[in-house]
Scaffold this active site. Structure first.
Site, PDB file in Angstrom:
ATOM      1  N   CYS A 162       0.808  -1.231   0.000  1.00  0.00           N
ATOM      2  CA  CYS A 162       0.000   0.000   0.000  1.00  0.00           C
ATOM      3  C   CYS A 162       0.838   1.276   0.000  1.00  0.00           C
ATOM      4  CB  CYS A 162      -0.922   0.028   1.221  1.00  0.00           C
ATOM      5  SG  CYS A 162      -1.654  -1.569   1.629  1.00  0.00           S
ATOM      6  N   CYS A 211       1.602   3.733  -3.086  1.00  0.00           N
ATOM      7  CA  CYS A 211       0.627   4.723  -3.560  1.00  0.00           C
ATOM      8  C   CYS A 211       0.220   5.712  -2.465  1.00  0.00           C
ATOM      9  CB  CYS A 211      -0.627   4.022  -4.082  1.00  0.00           C
ATOM     10  SG  CYS A 211      -0.308   3.126  -5.610  1.00  0.00           S
ATOM     11  N   HIS A 212       0.019   5.198  -1.235  1.00  0.00           N
ATOM     12  CA  HIS A 212      -0.535   6.069  -0.193  1.00  0.00           C
ATOM     13  C   HIS A 212       0.543   6.725   0.663  1.00  0.00           C
ATOM     14  CE1 HIS A 212      -4.600   4.684  -1.059  1.00  0.00           C
ATOM     15  NE2 HIS A 212      -4.101   3.460  -1.142  1.00  0.00           N
ATOM     16  N   MET A 269      -7.433   1.790  -7.439  1.00  0.00           N
ATOM     17  CA  MET A 269      -7.264   0.999  -6.215  1.00  0.00           C
ATOM     18  C   MET A 269      -7.427  -0.487  -6.545  1.00  0.00           C
ATOM     19  SD  MET A 269      -6.941   0.687  -2.885  1.00  0.00           S
ATOM     20  CE  MET A 269      -7.252  -0.723  -1.814  1.00  0.00           C
ATOM     21  N   HIS A 318       5.569  11.573 -10.700  1.00  0.00           N
ATOM     22  CA  HIS A 318       5.653  10.099 -10.662  1.00  0.00           C
ATOM     23  C   HIS A 318       6.612   9.588 -11.729  1.00  0.00           C
ATOM     24  CE1 HIS A 318       4.182   6.204  -9.335  1.00  0.00           C
ATOM     25  NE2 HIS A 318       4.124   5.845 -10.611  1.00  0.00           N
ATOM     26  N   HIS A 360      -0.166   8.319 -16.616  1.00  0.00           N
ATOM     27  CA  HIS A 360       0.874   7.350 -16.251  1.00  0.00           C
ATOM     28  C   HIS A 360       1.620   6.990 -17.528  1.00  0.00           C
ATOM     29  CE1 HIS A 360       2.803   3.703 -14.732  1.00  0.00           C
ATOM     30  NE2 HIS A 360       2.561   4.163 -13.516  1.00  0.00           N
TER      31      HIS A 360
HETATM   32 FE1  DHE Z   1       6.131   1.476 -11.029  1.00  0.00          FE
HETATM   33  C1  DHE Z   1       8.149   3.071 -13.319  1.00  0.00           C
HETATM   34  C2  DHE Z   1       6.606   3.992  -8.840  1.00  0.00           C
HETATM   35  C3  DHE Z   1       3.627   0.199  -9.083  1.00  0.00           C
HETATM   36  C4  DHE Z   1       5.987  -1.283 -13.015  1.00  0.00           C
HETATM   37  N1  DHE Z   1       7.116   3.240 -11.108  1.00  0.00           N
HETATM   38  C5  DHE Z   1       7.923   3.710 -12.130  1.00  0.00           C
HETATM   39  C6  DHE Z   1       8.521   4.953 -11.719  1.00  0.00           C
HETATM   40  C7  DHE Z   1       8.087   5.204 -10.444  1.00  0.00           C
HETATM   41  C8  DHE Z   1       7.211   4.128 -10.061  1.00  0.00           C
HETATM   42  C9  DHE Z   1       8.456   6.388  -9.571  1.00  0.00           C
HETATM   43  C10 DHE Z   1       9.480   5.794 -12.550  1.00  0.00           C
HETATM   44  C11 DHE Z   1      10.900   5.294 -12.372  1.00  0.00           C
HETATM   45  C12 DHE Z   1      11.919   6.048 -13.221  1.00  0.00           C
HETATM   46  O1  DHE Z   1      11.665   6.277 -14.404  1.00  0.00           O
HETATM   47  O2  DHE Z   1      12.981   6.381 -12.718  1.00  0.00           O
HETATM   48  N2  DHE Z   1       5.247   2.001  -9.279  1.00  0.00           N
HETATM   49  C13 DHE Z   1       5.604   3.078  -8.549  1.00  0.00           C
HETATM   50  C14 DHE Z   1       4.768   3.165  -7.360  1.00  0.00           C
HETATM   51  O3  DHE Z   1       4.914   3.979  -6.415  1.00  0.00           O
HETATM   52  C15 DHE Z   1       3.673   2.210  -7.516  1.00  0.00           C
HETATM   53  C16 DHE Z   1       2.432   2.980  -7.958  1.00  0.00           C
HETATM   54  C17 DHE Z   1       3.214   1.471  -6.284  1.00  0.00           C
HETATM   55  C18 DHE Z   1       4.258   0.629  -5.596  1.00  0.00           C
HETATM   56  O4  DHE Z   1       4.008   0.180  -4.478  1.00  0.00           O
HETATM   57  O5  DHE Z   1       5.314   0.402  -6.126  1.00  0.00           O
HETATM   58  C19 DHE Z   1       4.207   1.367  -8.681  1.00  0.00           C
HETATM   59  N3  DHE Z   1       5.015  -0.260 -11.032  1.00  0.00           N
HETATM   60  C20 DHE Z   1       4.048  -0.572 -10.153  1.00  0.00           C
HETATM   61  C21 DHE Z   1       3.454  -1.852 -10.444  1.00  0.00           C
HETATM   62  O6  DHE Z   1       2.566  -2.431  -9.775  1.00  0.00           O
HETATM   63  C22 DHE Z   1       4.060  -2.331 -11.718  1.00  0.00           C
HETATM   64  C23 DHE Z   1       2.992  -2.331 -12.802  1.00  0.00           C
HETATM   65  C24 DHE Z   1       4.583  -3.741 -11.667  1.00  0.00           C
HETATM   66  C25 DHE Z   1       5.715  -3.962 -10.724  1.00  0.00           C
HETATM   67  O7  DHE Z   1       6.727  -4.440 -11.151  1.00  0.00           O
HETATM   68  O8  DHE Z   1       5.607  -3.667  -9.581  1.00  0.00           O
HETATM   69  C26 DHE Z   1       5.113  -1.253 -11.957  1.00  0.00           C
HETATM   70  N4  DHE Z   1       6.908   0.988 -12.839  1.00  0.00           N
HETATM   71  C27 DHE Z   1       6.780  -0.225 -13.437  1.00  0.00           C
HETATM   72  C28 DHE Z   1       7.572  -0.235 -14.659  1.00  0.00           C
HETATM   73  C29 DHE Z   1       8.181   1.021 -14.762  1.00  0.00           C
HETATM   74  C30 DHE Z   1       7.752   1.772 -13.598  1.00  0.00           C
HETATM   75  C31 DHE Z   1       7.669  -1.410 -15.625  1.00  0.00           C
HETATM   76  C32 DHE Z   1       9.128   1.513 -15.855  1.00  0.00           C
HETATM   77  C33 DHE Z   1       8.395   1.770 -17.137  1.00  0.00           C
HETATM   78  C34 DHE Z   1       9.331   2.095 -18.270  1.00  0.00           C
HETATM   79  O9  DHE Z   1       9.042   1.662 -19.398  1.00  0.00           O
HETATM   80  O10 DHE Z   1      10.315   2.771 -18.040  1.00  0.00           O
END
Ligand code: DHE
Length: 535
Positions: free
Chosen positions: A40, A43-44, A81, A324, A365
């Site tokens: 959680c 996001c929160h 959510m 983000h 996003h």
């Molecule tokens: Fe991510 C990128 C944060 C959930 C897969 N994600 C990012 C970035 C951030 C971020 C800050 C940018 C990084 C950068 O470019 O330097 N992600 C978060 C969260 O805070 C969030 C919402 C909740 C959490 O608890 O982490 C979250 N993210 C997810 C997922 O649930 C995803 C779908 C699957 C997973 O692996 O956890 C996921 N996030 C990704 C991916 C990228 C990403 C694949 C990079 C995308 C790209 O093509 O560069």
């Protein structure tokens, strides 16, 4: 076994904070704190002040009541959510536990000391013992690094042969990979803050160094400016709120910088100012570091780190709260989503200025977004939106197409909400869109292709077999030549799924990568496209 230290630390903080609430036993509190941290807090916020998701103030939570909270945690809400219960991730008992936990004051996890962090630093193969040229004959520039989220691993896949090369261990709930400037190394970051350096020239590729500069992180990037290629790395931490600079070849922690600050430089003081997206400038020896809760974009100059006292000039620009993810437009403008306020922020990394903000859809996003040139609008960049069925296309060329620059020139309607990632390649006529956050299993198992010239959806299809595996299709990525699109079927850890490969012209399915190891595949990163920012 996993992160027992972190659990104890969270529990310790609970005790310290005197956050005992009636009804929750110490064991339940420990369990709930760990679930909250893992599922959680992203996001929160760990202090529940809200960011991508709303603030969860205990008093407001009490007004809503346990039954309401249980329903939301179990069944999710439209717009992002997750339905943790329905997905089988939280049981009914755990759902109730989390609902009750939300009525309590949030604990702040302790902050590790530099000595503790330094102890996590390990060099398995020192730079001088690494090969000077590739030890294998594979086309490593077309390797894909596939994150296997819940097994805490990264699979290295040969993109030419479509075969598994090796699997390496990385951090807990591994989040993303970034390529070093030369592409030779993949850097992985886990949600436990563990950074891993993977040498793709070794046979087989392996983790050559690791360190864990924080307890919760989402971003990592290398130094890419000419003369500094692969020299430094930076990790963006969620907790403690810090930016940590590492040696690029050994991951030795060199400099830790707190990001706690006042919102936009002059507002409310935020303890939890988390580091979101980081990119490396091509115009200057600096990283563009985006601070979520404080709404600042920092230009961090790494060129003086070799001098006595390791000077680190930081230019702080007040931009917008809840930054983000984001990506490059024309490799000059960095466009980052301020997702909770539905905006895109544009930074010109050549002039080092905040140039514009653009109204996006609901909760933009981009991942890194997509770039192409449109016959009328000229160069454009686009993002998907989690909360509205729209791809927002923005004009990005103020020099030759000033009338369209920093305007949403088109809002392409999609059949579903829940988009997390869009991707294209200069050699493909399509922008591919996913819907993993859609509440509909059918939509989450589907993809759409947008026609880059017509700026409309050309085709949407459900990926056969995905729904049977309760999988959501996520994160399209092109191969080096732009002839194939790879997309992962993200299911549960208990069931292997697949990575599907489409022809990037005809959109016909070409192949599937399967195997017992294909568990919770999420982001995948092509070496060449990631190193050279092609998307
Ligand atoms: Fe991510 C990128 C944060 C959930 C897969 N994600 C990012 C970035 C951030 C971020 C800050 C940018 C990084 C950068 O470019 O330097 N992600 C978060 C969260 O805070 C969030 C919402 C909740 C959490 O608890 O982490 C979250 N993210 C997810 C997922 O649930 C995803 C779908 C699957 C997973 O692996 O956890 C996921 N996030 C990704 C991916 C990228 C990403 C694949 C990079 C995308 C790209 O093509 O560069």
């Amino acid at each position: 076994m996993r992160r027992v230290g972190a659990v104890l630390a969270v529990l310790g903080a609970l005790l310290w904070a005197g956050a005992w609430a009636q009804g929750l036993s110490p064991g339940e509190k420990e369990q709930a704190a760990q679930i909250f941290f893992d599922r959680c807090a992203g996001c929160h916020g760990v202090l529940r002040k809200g960011a991508t998701g709303p603030a969860l103030d205990p008093k407001k939570m009490a007004e809503r009541g346990v039954e309401y909270l249980k329903a939301v945690i179990f069944g999710g809400l439209p717009g992002g959510m997750p339905d943790w219960g329905r997905q089988g991730i939280l049981s009914e008992k755990e759902t109730e536990l989390m609902a009750r936990f939300l009525l309590e004051e949030p604990p702040a996890p302790p902050i590790p000391s530099y000595e503790e962090i330094r102890k996590t630093w390990k060099v398995y193969v020192p730079p001088e013992k690494r090969p000077t040229k590739s030890e294998h004959t594979r086309n490593w520039q077309n390797f894909f690094g596939q994150v296997l989220r819940d097994t805490g691993q990264v699979a290295i896949i040969d993109g030419d042969k479509k075969e598994l090369v090796t699997i390496v261990p990385t951090g807990f709930a591994t989040h993303i990979l970034r390529s070093s400037a030369t592409g030779r190394y993949f850097m992985a970051i886990g949600r436990d803050g563990k950074a891993s350096l993977i040498d793709l020239w070794m046979n087989p590729p392996r983790v050559v160094a690791e360190s864990k500069p924080c307890v919760d992180a989402r971003s990592i990037e290398s130094s890419k400016f000419k003369g500094y290629e692969d020299k430094y790395a930076v990790v963006g931490c969620y907790w403690p709120p810090t930016m940590v600079i590492l040696d690029g070849l050994t991951l030795e922690p060199l400099k830790m910088v707190s990001t706690m600050s006042y919102t936009k430089g002059a507002g409310e003081f935020v303890q939890e100012a988390r580091v979101a997206a980081i990119v490396a400038s091509q115009f200057n020896p600096e990283w563009i570091v985006n601070l979520k809760e404080s709404g600042q974009t920092w230009l961090v100059d790494y060129s003086k780190l070799g001098q006595k006292g390791r000077p680190l000039p930081i230019t702080m620009i007040d931009t917008e709260r809840f930054l983000h993810d984001g990506g490059w437009a024309l490799k000059r403008y960095f466009i980052v989503a301020a997702n909770a306020v539905n905006k895109l922020i544009v930074i010109d990394t050549k002039t080092r200025e905040f140039v514009a903000e653009v109204e996006a859809g609901v909760r933009p996003h981009p991942g890194r977004g997509s770039n192409w040139t449109h016959p009328t609008y000229g160069p454009v960049w686009a993002t998907g939106n989690i909360g509205s069925p729209e791809v927002t296309v923005v004009g990005v060329d103020p020099e030759k197409h000033p009338q369209y620059a920093w305007k949403a020139v088109k809002r392409i309607q999609l059949p579903y909400t829940g988009t997390l990632f869009i991707k294209t390649h200069p050699n493909s006529p399509w922008v591919i869109v996913d819907f993993p956050m859609s509440p509909s299993p059918q939509a989450a198992a589907s993809l759409c292709a947008i026609d880059k010239r017509k700026l409309e959806v050309a085709k949407c299809w459900e990926v056969p077999g995905a729904q049977d595996l309760k999988a959501r299709m996520v994160h399209p990525e092109f191969n080096k030549g732009g002839t194939e699109i790879w997309v992962s079927a993200w299911g549960s850890k208990d069931t292997p799924t697949f990575i599907v490969i489409y022809d990037a012209l005809t959109l016909k399915e070409k192949a599937r990568i399967t195997g017992d190891w294909v568990r919770t595949p999420t982001g995948k990163f092509n070496v060449y496209n990631t190193a050279y920012d092609i998307y």
